[in-house]
Every structure is written in structure tokens, then in C-alpha cells.
Motif scaffolding. Structure first.
Motif, mmCIF file in Angstrom:
data_model
loop_
_atom_site.group_PDB
_atom_site.id
_atom_site.type_symbol
_atom_site.label_atom_id
_atom_site.label_comp_id
_atom_site.label_asym_id
_atom_site.label_seq_id
_atom_site.Cartn_x
_atom_site.Cartn_y
_atom_site.Cartn_z
ATOM 1 N N ASP A 39 -7.119 -7.529 0.919
ATOM 2 C CA ASP A 39 -7.002 -6.592 -0.210
ATOM 3 C C ASP A 39 -5.954 -5.518 0.082
ATOM 4 O OD1 ASP A 39 -10.404 -7.052 -0.259
ATOM 5 O OD2 ASP A 39 -9.167 -7.449 -2.026
ATOM 6 N N VAL A 40 -4.933 -5.471 -0.762
ATOM 7 C CA VAL A 40 -3.874 -4.473 -0.580
ATOM 8 C C VAL A 40 -4.385 -3.128 -1.059
ATOM 9 C CG1 VAL A 40 -1.556 -3.778 -1.307
ATOM 10 C CG2 VAL A 40 -2.043 -6.178 -0.807
ATOM 11 N N VAL A 41 -4.227 -2.095 -0.238
ATOM 12 C CA VAL A 41 -4.703 -0.774 -0.641
ATOM 13 C C VAL A 41 -3.553 0.187 -0.956
ATOM 14 C CG1 VAL A 41 -6.833 -1.028 0.669
ATOM 15 C CG2 VAL A 41 -4.888 0.138 1.708
ATOM 16 N N PHE A 42 -2.382 -0.086 -0.416
ATOM 17 C CA PHE A 42 -1.279 0.826 -0.653
ATOM 18 C C PHE A 42 0.036 0.111 -0.430
ATOM 19 C CE2 PHE A 42 0.677 4.841 -1.228
ATOM 20 C CZ PHE A 42 1.730 4.929 -0.336
ATOM 21 N N SER A 99 -3.144 -3.062 4.066
ATOM 22 C CA SER A 99 -4.499 -3.415 3.679
ATOM 23 C C SER A 99 -5.394 -2.489 4.490
ATOM 24 C CB SER A 99 -4.779 -4.878 3.982
ATOM 25 O OG SER A 99 -4.715 -5.107 5.372
ATOM 26 N N PRO A 117 -2.429 -1.164 -6.591
ATOM 27 C CA PRO A 117 -1.862 -1.989 -5.512
ATOM 28 C C PRO A 117 -2.434 -3.405 -5.505
ATOM 29 C CG PRO A 117 -3.355 -0.322 -4.617
ATOM 30 C CD PRO A 117 -3.179 -0.011 -6.065
ATOM 31 N N GLU A 118 -3.619 -3.586 -6.045
ATOM 32 C CA GLU A 118 -4.255 -4.912 -6.034
ATOM 33 C C GLU A 118 -3.478 -5.947 -6.855
ATOM 34 O OE1 GLU A 118 -5.593 -1.988 -6.940
ATOM 35 O OE2 GLU A 118 -7.157 -2.263 -8.448
ATOM 36 N N ASN A 139 -2.123 -8.754 -4.866
ATOM 37 C CA ASN A 139 -3.043 -9.867 -4.574
ATOM 38 C C ASN A 139 -3.197 -10.758 -5.810
ATOM 39 O OD1 ASN A 139 -4.657 -7.359 -2.937
ATOM 40 N ND2 ASN A 139 -4.133 -9.195 -1.791
#
Lengths: 128, 481, 446
Positions: free
Chosen positions: A38-41, A62, A88-89, A92
Motif C-alpha cells: 500500500d502506497v502511503v506517500f 509504503s 497515493p493509493e 496501487n
């Protein structure tokens, strides 16, 4: 693992697409987003920045990792996907379309052609 | 069930806790200037003393600790923190760092003796007790290496620091902070530094190599004498990350192995408490040829007097204010004096005994042990195929045990690093093995079970993605209203 | 003394399981020629002998007495309930909260700490603490360099000399230039800076105890495109305008005065609180709020991708530990005192320090009071400062932190007062100053 035929690729898991106006749009592959989790930033470059092929241009974070994203071609950054700041998601969910990262006006058109095609990139994944 | 309250949520306007001495009548605005005063009071909690006590006592109960739980965290050395060390620290807690030095001779003497004790233990020639953490000691050490090369006119030539790819993250981060470029060398199939790659990377552009021995895989670098020779021949210095010193106390000394600079982690090897994340303490030791670069102040004995010396022209400078984490220096000193040389030797003996005992038992259960030979004080394992380290770790929480270190070192996939330390009994180790066995059985019978663990802890698996995507880093007063 | 539990029987059982004959065999990988060195240490001691030894060392330190020592470290009132709660073994012997499910105690207390620091400083985001004020200030200077891309910082001479020394240690290897902004004579003059400055660092109250014009200095910094880094005494923020009020970008400082004993200078903790948009450049651990699978509120270390264990050589800092336990002590102490109690401690210190200055003036001394001061000020003396301090100590009075020569004030000492100072303490100090010949016949006008 999707690897669209109409794109070019770098071994470091970036994809590139040459638009009609010559801009090279760049993102990360489905394989890469799966590996990252999961991409967070997403840390994007400033528009106007001059980059050389292979320079670290962006960073994708992530929870547990941070990945450097390299410029597949040299040139000037002319666009960044600022929608990623709040979502940011998207990287994904849609790595090849809405999850694009930045666009470069290339200084050397030959570099794009030197990138891997879909088949060659998919072969590198088999080796991993 | 309602969320466990924040201290702010127990707050009620007008509630008072402790009462400081009363303030006499005084015109603050006149003294300080109206323009310098705060316009709005800070929003701080208002609770009675009993509410305060209930809150922080209950919070303590939502917390694992060595005193209550087994903590076999590889690379952390979570050994028992002796209580006599606390009594010793109390004897010095009221000293002011700026009181006349002749009224602090006991404190200065303690530091001087600790400097000497650490030299004896590590085989180094001089120590600075100033750095406040392991990473801080690393920075001091790398800055001294830089100063050494600059003094010899080779500062510009030597811009590279070599670290193994298994190194703790602070090593490359420290090298970068000191202005160096980091070159990683791979670990070979034996788990030790790949000697050929190391030799290829070595050259006149290298300032230093940062190593730990045993390595972060818990394996002794058998080529250490050769590694040292190759570095010194190229004019590079050898830096020892002392995180794993517990394995070799009294058995071999970093100074004798050829290291030029050493940092120690008093909160690992020498029992100063981890405190939930700190304070650590990271003294740094050197061979004579680097002593002039030590951070200031250094404690010297001149005649019968102990003196804190600042005037050292080639020092890399100050790393922090005052003398360092003095309270923890007292604790470490007390521990060393309690054990003596014989006791310290027993520490490494039983630490390595416990680790290998666990290694054999954990392998019998079906965990993979990539380096299945005599390890030192810790070893790396991987779960059986198909199981993830994360899930095994979370399941252990339900057994009242802290999991092992997970996903470090980065060079081993699904790594679990286990370090029991010497202060644990075989019964505790057997209980740990028993718990791991139950986790595996549960996983075989019901794979989804592990993914949902833990079940019995105060909170269960957290949404760490949300925490990073939408950071909430302080209490939101506005949301509460 | 030893802490391993193994009996000979345990040892036998373990060795058998491993398949070796002795513990020594486990060390076969060590180079034979280096093995088993003799450690030159005194023999181990039992607990009674050990404590006797420590007490004998402690007895070589001076006795307590009237106390006017400052220079950034002070003995304030700390209620008994503070150490009682902070030193519970679950807080003391816990590890870093990397497994949040079993670390909610530490994580929540840190979240409460972060909130308090934001409130005190008036800025947006606090980290979970750092080693001390001096190193936190150095890290703030590095943050300014990263954020602006410039390679020069300006530091007021009013910043504690030890802090300035640490800034230099951190910045020199990266080639960042440090320029000192002078005091004239007790507070920072105009900065006169250009657009090559990454950050300006000013201490409030400054090292000599006097109040700086933070609003003016911040405006000057911003006009040049530089960050303003305010080094502040957190206790003073109960009364003084906080960094947020004058639009500073970063607030740093040492937390000792919020509730830790002096402990001969350590451990203490440093704090750093920043404006929201500096979050990504921010070093150190941070705790964030989230929920668990059951929807319960929970706390976790977050934004870890900035840190060394993930970014390695590209981390914002090499910092690994924070100073959790000492920061916890401060958090509990602030909650124990509450806003009114904290205000009282601060106001009491200001009142006592001003009372001290008045009584010194009445007794024929000339403390420098031309500038506004908080709870500490400069007293010119007739003898070298270190001598004065020693002579006072010999009379049982702890006072006289020397003012370094770099301030150009001649022989002078810092005098600090906390809310605990009694009238008879002041009398004792003045009598002792008289007895040691500290009063100047001719005095420097401040």
C-alpha cells in the motif's frame, strides 16, 4: 501481472509512454506496486527540473519501505500527477493509467527507443 | 467498548493536581514586557492527582516489558535490568553539571574509571562517554575517522565508507551524515562478508569500513584478521559497531581484532534500561592514534583531581551538551563492577549457549535456519514455507511473549532474528519453543487464524496504512468539541 | 554478582541439546591467538559491597545547599507522583514500540507528549523526542539546509555555547558555513542576512537570561527566505509568547526543566516541533493515531520511511532511539502540574529571580538589569568567575555559572532562581558573595 504491450520499460520497474506531443509519461509497473504494498506517500519532482537518465526523480513510500524512482530518459520535468498527494493509493489501483507519476520533455529521443519492450521486461520478471 | 481515554479526555477545567510553592504578588507584565507574554494559555490537561495516577498506571498495564515478558529481540540484547543499578543512579541524580568541579569529584571519578573499564573490556586505548545513543556514538566515530584522514592530508582522497549489505541502517545513515559516500559489499553464502568483493571495493579512496562482529546475522566473521589487514594496508580505518558485544565479552576484544574505533551500546550489553525507546548511551573508544580527535569533554586524572578537559585542539568537537547520559553511565559502571571480569565472561558464555539451544529447538519445530552451524548470541531463522514472519510474530503476542526481531537483516527474506540473552532460563526458552509450536499447529489447522492475530492484546492489528496516509500526530481538540 | 540463572545441570542439558561438550567449544570460530584475553577489571562485588562503593563515590560530591545554578539546567519543583508514575517498570524496561499491539502504553503517552509540545510551542507537529536540546538544534539546522538547499546558517551568540559547539560538529562535515550574530550587549542585534542563509537560530530566553525580540528577528529571517529556528526553554512557554505566535518555523530546546532532575547533565531530552509543511523533512520518531481491525482507537509509530532503518544512507538523520523515558517523565509532570501549576512554577521563578536582582542591587551589587530577563541574569564580579563559584561552594552555596569570555562582559557569573528559592537562601548568597569578595568597586554598565 499486467505488462501492457504499448509501453516501454526500465529494468528498475518504471514504465514509459510517449504521448502525441512528445512528452514521455512515467509510472511504476504493476509488479512494482505489488511489491511495494500500500502506497502511503509519493514525493514528486518540481516542474521545470532538469534530469538525466538514471537520476532519482521521485520516491514512493509504503509503510515499511521507500523506493527510489529513476528517470528512464533525460530531459525536463513538465508535468507531475499532483492528484497523488491526496490519493497515493491510486498508484496501487491504476499503476498504468491514473497512477502516472510525472512527464518529461525528452532531450534525446533515442533514449526512449533504448528502453525494454513489454516482452523483454516480462522476461526480467521471470528471472526475479 | 469505549476507547481507552487520552489524558486530555480525562481533563476537566478547574481540576488541579500537584501544588507548587505559592507565587508572591508580582507584576509579570512589567517585568517581562506585555508584548512578550502569551496571549492564549496552552491547552494542557487538568486532572486530579488520583486521576493522573489511574491514567498512567493503567497505561503501564497496556505495555509489555522485560520485567513481565520475554523479549528475544535479535540485535537488541533485551537482558534483565538490575534494580541495584537504579539505587546507584539515585545517589547522583541531584548533581548539577555546572556545580564547582571540586564538588563533583565523585561523579568525575566514576566517569574516569568507567572510561578505563571500557578500555579494558574492548582493548581500546581511550574512550569518550559523551554520545547519547549508539547512532550518536557512530557519528562521533565516523567524524573522528574523517578528522584522522584530514590531518594526514588524505581527507579529499578518501570519500567512501564500506558497509556490509547486512549492516544496521544507522551505519550507512551515519556515514552519509558525515559526508561520505556509502558502498555496500555483499554477504557471501556462509553469512560472512564476501572477502573477494570486499578486496575489490577496497582502495585508496576508502576512509573506513564499518563492521560488527559477530555480524547482524549472529555469525562470527572468521576472516576478521584478514579483513583488518586488507583495510589497514589500503590506509583505511576499521570501525566496530558494538551492538553485538554481548556475544564476545571476555572472549575476544575488538581492539585485538584490529578495530581502530568502537562504539558500545550501554542499553544493550550493559543493562541500562531501554525505557520504551530511549535514552540509550553510546560511548566511543579509539586506539591511541585517534585519541586526540575524541569528542570533548574527556575526563582526565591530574594528580588526585578529576578534571573534565575541553581544551583539545584536534577534537571533533562536542556531540551534545554536558557530559553525556550520566545517569546511565552510573548504571553501566555499577553493572561492570558487580560482575567483574569473570562475570562478564560468563555473560557471553551463557548468551551464546542460550542462543544455540534455541536454534536447535526452533529447527526441530520446522523453522528454516539458513546458517545451521554454531551461531553466536543470536541467530536468523525463517518460518516454514508458506508462512509469513509477520503473522507468526503477531500470533506470539497472544502467548504473552514479545516476538523476535522481524524483517532484519534485509538480506534474508522473511527474516526472524532471535536473541534470548544470558539472563533467561531454559524453562523460559522451552516455553517459547512450546508457544512457537502451538503457532505452527494452529497455522496448519486454520491458516486464516494467523492472519487475524493477535486476539487477546489491548488492541489488535492496526491500520498502519491509514496512519501514514492520513497522519494524525496530536490530539484534535476541535474534533472533540 | 551475576544475573544468569543457569545451574550446572542447565548447562549440561543445553550443551547436550546443541551437541557440544563445553561452552568454550561454542567459541571455536574465534581466532585462536586472540581468544580469552585477561580483562584488567576489579573483581566483581556483591550488592552490599557494591552500594558501599557507590555511596563512597557519591560522598565525594558536595552537599546540598542554597542553589542558584542555571545555564539551561535547573532544579525545579517536581511532585513525588511524577517519578512514581514514570519509573513504573513497564515504562522503564520496555523496548521501542515496534509491535504496537503490546506497546499502547508507551505509544499513547508519546502521543500525549507530542500534543503537549505542540500546545506549548504553538507549532503543528512534534516528534517523539531527541537526545538533548543541543543536538536537536543541530538537527534543526540540517533540516533548514535540506529544506532550502542553501549552505549557510546564522546563529546568535545568545544561543548556549555548548549548543553552538554541537551545531558546528554536525554541520562542518557537510560544508555548511556557520556565522555568529553578535549580541549588543545582551540581546541579538539586527541580523543583516542575505538570501544564501538556510536558517537563523536564536535562543529565547538567551543564554545570559535576557529576552530577545523574536518577532523582529523572525521577520528578518523570512524576508531573506531563511527558516527561523527558535531554541526555547519549554517551561518559559507557560508565560512567554510561543514560537508559533511569532511565526517561527521550528521550535527546539532541552526538556530538562519540564520535569527531570539535573542528573549531572543527562539523560535529558531534546524536542523539535515544526510547521506542518516541514513534516517530510522532519527527523526522529513520530507516533500517529489510527484504528485497529475492531475499530478501536490505537497509536503506532508512523512515517517511518524517513528513518534510518528504511532509508539507510538517504534517511533524514541517522537517529534511531529517542529519549522516551525522560520525555515521559516530562509528560507526566506537565499533567501533574496542569496549566495552572506549570504557570506557577514559571511565574514563581521569574518573581524569585527579580527579587534576587533587587536585593543584590540593594546590597551594593550591580546585576545587569537594563535588558528584560526571565529567571536568570548576569552579575559582574570582582574576581574570576570560576574562583567565585568555587569560593561560594566552599561556603555551601551553589551559585555562579561562569559567563564565558566571548561575551565581553569581563568577570561575570549567571545567577538563576527557581520557585524554590527562599528569602533566607538569598540572604545566604549575598552574605557568601560578600565574604568571597565578589562585589566590584567599579562595575560595567549593562
Amino acid at each position: 501481472m499486467r505488462t501492457p504491450d504499448d509501453l516501454r520499460y526500465a529494468e528498475s520497474h518504471e514504465w514509459a509512454r510517449k504521448d502525441d506531443d512528445g512528452t514521455v509519461v512515467v509510472g511504476i509497473t504493476d509488479f512494482a506496486q505489488d511489491q511495494l504494498g500500500d502506497v502511503v506517500f509519493v514525493e514528486l519532482p518540481e516542474v521545470g527540473r532538469k534530469v538525466a537518465k538514471g537520476d532519482t526523480v521521485a520516491v514512493i513510500e509504503s509503510v515499511k519501505t521507500a523506493s527510489d524512482i529513476y528517470a528512464p530518459v533525460s530531459g525536463e520535468v513538465v508535468a507531475v500527477n499532483s492528484a497523488l498527494e491526496s490519493r497515493p493509493e491510486t498508484v496501487n489501483e491504476s499503476p498504468y493509467e491514473d497512477g502516472w507519476l510525472f512527464g518529461i520533455a525528452p532531450s534525446d529521443p533515442a533514449e526512449y527507443d533504448q528502453l525494454l519492450d513489454a516482452k523483454a521486461y516480462a522476461a526480467t520478471l521471470d528471472e526475479e | 467498548m469505549a476507547d481507552f481515554p487520552l489524558i486530555y479526555e480525562r481533563s476537566k477545567p478547574g481540576r488541579r493536581g500537584a501544588q507548587p510553592p505559592a507565587v508572591r504578588d508580582f507584576d509579570l507584565a512589567a517585568a517581562l514586557g506585555e508584548e512578550n507574554l502569551r496571549a492564549e494559555a496552552p491547552r494542557l490537561p487538568e486532572v486530579s492527582e488520583l486521576d493522573l495516577v489511574r491514567h498512567y498506571t493503567q497505561l503501564a498495564h497496556r505495555q509489555f516489558s522485560i520485567d513481565a515478558n520475554f523479549y528475544p529481540l535479535g540485535s537488541c540484547t533485551m537482558k534483565y535490568n538490575p534494580k541495584v543499578n537504579e539505587e546507584a543512579a539515585k545517589l547522583f541524580s541531584d548533581l548539577h553539571p555546572y556545580q564547582a568541579p571540586e564538588t563533583a569529584q565523585g561523579a568525575l571519578q566514576l566517569m574516569h574509571e568507567l572510561q578505563q573499564d571500557l578500555c579494558a573490556i574492548t582493548g581500546m586505548d581511550a574512550f569518550s562517554l559523551q554520545p547519547a545513543a549508539g547512532a550518536h556514538g557512530e557519528l562521533a566515530g565516523v567524524l573522528m575517522i574523517r578528522a584522522y584522514h584530514e590531518a594526514r592530508g588524505e581527507g579529499d582522497q578518501r570519500r567512501v565508507v564500506i558497509v556490509p549489505d547486512s549492516a544496521h541502517g544507522t551505519n550507512p545513515a551515519t556515514a552519509a551524515m558525515a559526508g561520505y559516500e556509502v558502498v555496500e559489499v555483499p554477504t557471501g553464502p556462509s553469512g560472512e562478508v564476501d572477502l573477494d568483493a570486499y578486496k575489490a571495493a577496497m582502495g585508496p579512496n576508502v576512509a573506513a569500513v564499518m563492521l560488527t562482529n559477530p555480524s547482524t546475522l549472529g555469525l562470527f566473521e572468521r576472516n576478521i584478521v584478514e579483513l583488518a589487514r586488507v583495510a589497514h594496508e589500503a590506509g583505511a580505518l576499521l570501525y566496530y559497531d558494538g551492538a553485538n558485544l554481548n556475544a564476545i565479552l571476555g572472549r575476544v576484544r575488538p581492539g585485538d581484532m584490529g578495530f581502530d574505533v568502537v562504539h558500545l551500546n550501554l542499553h544493550k550489553t550493559f543493562t541500562t534500561p531501554h525505557g520504551g525507546g530511549g535514552p540509550g548511551t553510546g560511548p566511543v573508544g579509539v586506539k591511541a592514534h585517534l585519541a586526540e580527535f575524541l569528542p570533548v569533554p574527556v575526563i582526565e586524572k591530574r594528580g588526585e583531581e578529576y578534571v573534565a578537559v575541553d581544551d583539545r585542539p584536534r577534537s571533533v568537537g562536542r556531540m551534545r551538551s554536558h557530559f553525556g547520559n550520566f545517569g546511565n553511565l552510573v548504571r553501566a559502571y555499577t553493572y561492570i563492577r558487580a560482575l567483574g571480569a569473570e562475570g562478564l565472561r560468563q555473560v557471553s558464555g551463557y548468551a551464546v549457549l542460550n542462543a544455540n539451544y534455541l536454534r536447535v529447538k526452533v529447527k526441530e519445530l520446522g523453522f528454516r535456519v539458513p546458517f545451521d552451524r554454531i551461531n553466536m548470541h543470536e541467530f536468523v531463522a525463517q518460518p516454514p514455507e508458506g508462512l509469513r514472519t509477520l503473522d507468526v510474530a503477531k500470533a506470539l503476542l497472544d502467548h504473552g511473549m514479545h516476538p523476535m526481531t522481524v524483517y532484519f537483516p534485509l538480506t534474508v527474506k522473511e527474516a526472524m532474528m532471535i536473541e534470548p540473552t544470558e539472563t533467561e532460563s531454559l524453562e523460559t526458552l522451552d516455553a517459547y519453543v512450546e508457544a512457537l509450536g502451538q503457532v505452527l499447529e494452529r497455522a496448519a489447522a486454520d491458516p486464516a487464524y494467523l492472519k487475524g492475530a493477535p486476539y487477546t492484546t489491548p488492541v489488535r492489528r492496526l491500520d498502519e496504512v491509514k496512519a501514514a496516509r492520513q497522519p494524525v500526530l496530536r490530539y484534535e481538540f476541535e474534533a472533540a468539541d | 554478582m551475576h544475573y544468569h540463572p543457569h545451574t550446572p545441570d542447565d548447562e549440561r542439558r543445553a550443551l547436550a541439546a546443541i551437541g557440544v561438550g563445553s561452552i568454550d567449544e561454542l567459541f571455536a570460530d574465534l581466532p585462536a591467538e586472540l581468544r580469552d584475553p585477561q580483562l584488567d577489571l576489579p573483581a566483581g562485588m556483591d550488592e552490599e559491597a557494591l552500594l558501599d562503593h557507590l555511596r563512597a563515590l557519591a560522598a565525594k560530591n558536595g552537599a546540598r545547599g542554597p542553589d542558584f545554578l542555571g545555564g539551561g539546567v535547573r532544579r525545579h519543583f517536581i511532585p513525588s507522583v511524577t517519578p512514581h508514575l514514570a519509573l513504573q517498570s513497564e515504562f522503564v524496561t520496555a523496548y521501542t514500540p515496534y509491535q504496537p499491539e503490546v506497546s499502547q502504553g508507551i505509544l499513547q503517552a508519546t502521543f500525549e507528549y507530542q500534543t503537549m509540545m505542540c500546545e506549548l510551542t504553538g507549532l503543528d507537529v512534534s516528534n517523539a523526542s531527541m537526545y538533548d536540546g543541543a543536538s536537536a538544534t543541530a538537527e534543526a539546522a540540517l533540516l533548514a539546509v535540506r529544506q532550502t538547499g542553501r549552505d549557510r546558517v546564522v546563529v546568535s551568540r545568545g544561543v548556549h555555547p555548548e549548543t553552538r559547539a554541537v551545531i558546528e560538529t554536525y554541520l562542518r562535515p557537510l560544508g555548511v558555513r556557520i556565522d555568529v550574530a553578535e549580541l549588543s550587549p545582551l540581546t541579538t542585534a539586527a541580523l543583516g542576512i542575505g538570501d544564501d542563509v538556510a536558517g537563523v537560530i536564536v535562543q529565547q530566553p538567551n543564554f545570559l537570561g535576557y529576552l530577545e525580540e523574536m518577532r523582529r528577528l523572525t521577520d528578518e529571517a523570512h524576508a531573506a527566505g531563511a527558516l527561523m529556528i527558535a531554541v526555547v526553554d519549554p517551561l518559559s512557554l507557560a508565560l512567554l509568547a510561543p514560537p508559533g505566535a511569532y511565526c517561527a518555523d521550528v521550535a527546539v530546546g532541552d526538556g530538562q526543566t519540564l520535569g527531570n532532575p539535573p542528573a549531572f547533565g543527562g539523560p535529558t531530552f531534546g524536542f523539535m516541533v515544526v510547521r506542518q509543511d516541514l513534516l517530510r523533512q522532519f527527523p526522529g520518531r513520530i507516533v500517529g493515531q489510527t484504528t485497529d481491525v475492531d475499530g478501536k482507537r490505537a497509536f503506532v509509530l508512523t512515517l517511518q520511511a524517513r528513518e534510518q532503518h528504511i532509508r539507510r544512507s538517504k534517511a533524514k538523520s541517522n537517529i534511531c532511539t529517542n529519549h522516551q523515558l525522560t520525555a515521559l517523565m516530562a509528560t507526566i509532570n506537565v499533567a501533574a502540574l496542569g496549566p495552572e501549576g506549570l504557570r506557577q512554577v514559571a511565574a514563581g521563578s521569574v518573581e524569585r529571580a527579580h527579587a534576587l536582582a533587587s536585593r543584590l542591587a540593594e546590597a551594593g551589587y550591580e546585576p545587569l538589569t537594563s535588558g528584560r530577563f526571565f529567571a536568570e541574569f548576569v552579575l559582574p564580579v570582582a574576581r574570576p568567575a570560576a574562583e567565585v563559584r568555587s569560593a561560594l561552594a566552599a561556603r555551601g552555596v551553589h551559585a555562579g555559572v561562569p559567563v564565558p569570555a566571548e561575551y565581553g562582559l569581563g568577570d561575570a557569573v549567571l545567577l538563576s532562581a527557581t520557585e524554590r528559592v527562599k528569602d533566607e537562601d538569598i540572604s545566604a548568597l549575598i552574605a557568601a558573595l560578600d565574604a568571597v569578595g565578589a562585589r566590584r568597586a567599579e562595575v560595567a554598565r549593562g
